[in-house]
Design an enzyme around this catalytic site. Sequence first.
Site, PDB file in Angstrom:
ATOM      1  N   ASP A 156       0.509  -1.195   0.214  1.00 47.64           N
ATOM      2  CA  ASP A 156      -0.091  -0.310   0.281  1.00 47.64           C
ATOM      3  C   ASP A 156       0.896   1.580   0.137  1.00 47.64           C
ATOM      4  OD1 ASP A 156      -2.133  -2.110   0.300  1.00 47.64           O
ATOM      5  OD2 ASP A 156      -2.308  -1.262   2.481  1.00 47.64           O
ATOM      6  N   ASP A 158       1.473   4.665   2.273  1.00 42.37           N
ATOM      7  CA  ASP A 158       0.530   5.213   3.257  1.00 42.37           C
ATOM      8  C   ASP A 158       1.349   6.265   3.142  1.00 42.37           C
ATOM      9  OD1 ASP A 158      -0.324   3.250   4.936  1.00 42.37           O
ATOM     10  OD2 ASP A 158       2.001   1.928   4.922  1.00 42.37           O
TER      11      ASP A 158
END
Length: 235
Positions: A156, A158
């Site tokens: 991901d 972040d």
Amino acid sequence: MQVCAPPPFAVDHALSCDARWQAHDLLRLHRLPQFDGEPAWVRGSFERAPYVVVRRALAANGFVAIGLRGMERSQRYGTWVHLGDIETALAPEALARRAPSAERNALPAFMALAALQRDVVVGDTAGALKRFVWGPTGSTGFELATQVPTVTLSSDLDLLIRAPEKLSHDTAILLLNHLQAIAQRAGIRVDAQLETPAGGVALAEWAAGKARVMARHARSPQLVTDPWAPAHVDA
């Protein structure tokens, strides 16, 4: 942190956080003290990249709470280091304009970051982050700081977004929608956290208009109705 060392000070002395460093800052250390019962991977990880991340936990004077990361997602270790062990510090916003090495920039997390960087430069209505101080955290921020390959195809992106002043729900929704559109194009998740006076609050939670949201603070996570309310400034 999945594993945490015992603090190197009396627990009742853990009363504060040094304001010079904030959660998600990356610290380069001169050395890493030996900890009783530390996982086997800790020494090798620190030798590859002598960086640690500031975590949300109280510390005694002269110490800062930090976390180490290994090569695997499950390899996380929380402890404390003495301020004298710190060489340099990098806040997430100091990494907002950095780019990975050429052979790594096609990874989805870096492609999503590049899209956000272009938005800020263009400064049009799509540049939803232009009014904020922000930067990458997690594996993306770690690799940008250390140049040690950490991001994977499934990582991901972040983000930490500084929000010292109250963010309206409408603005939060617009920002979240923009980040989700970029995430969808990259084929990953973009997980944004607002840094508020009450602590870290997930952008998605605040945009959802929940009656109370979780604010993550060094003293402890707490449910609050308004992360910017005066009662929570020193929480």
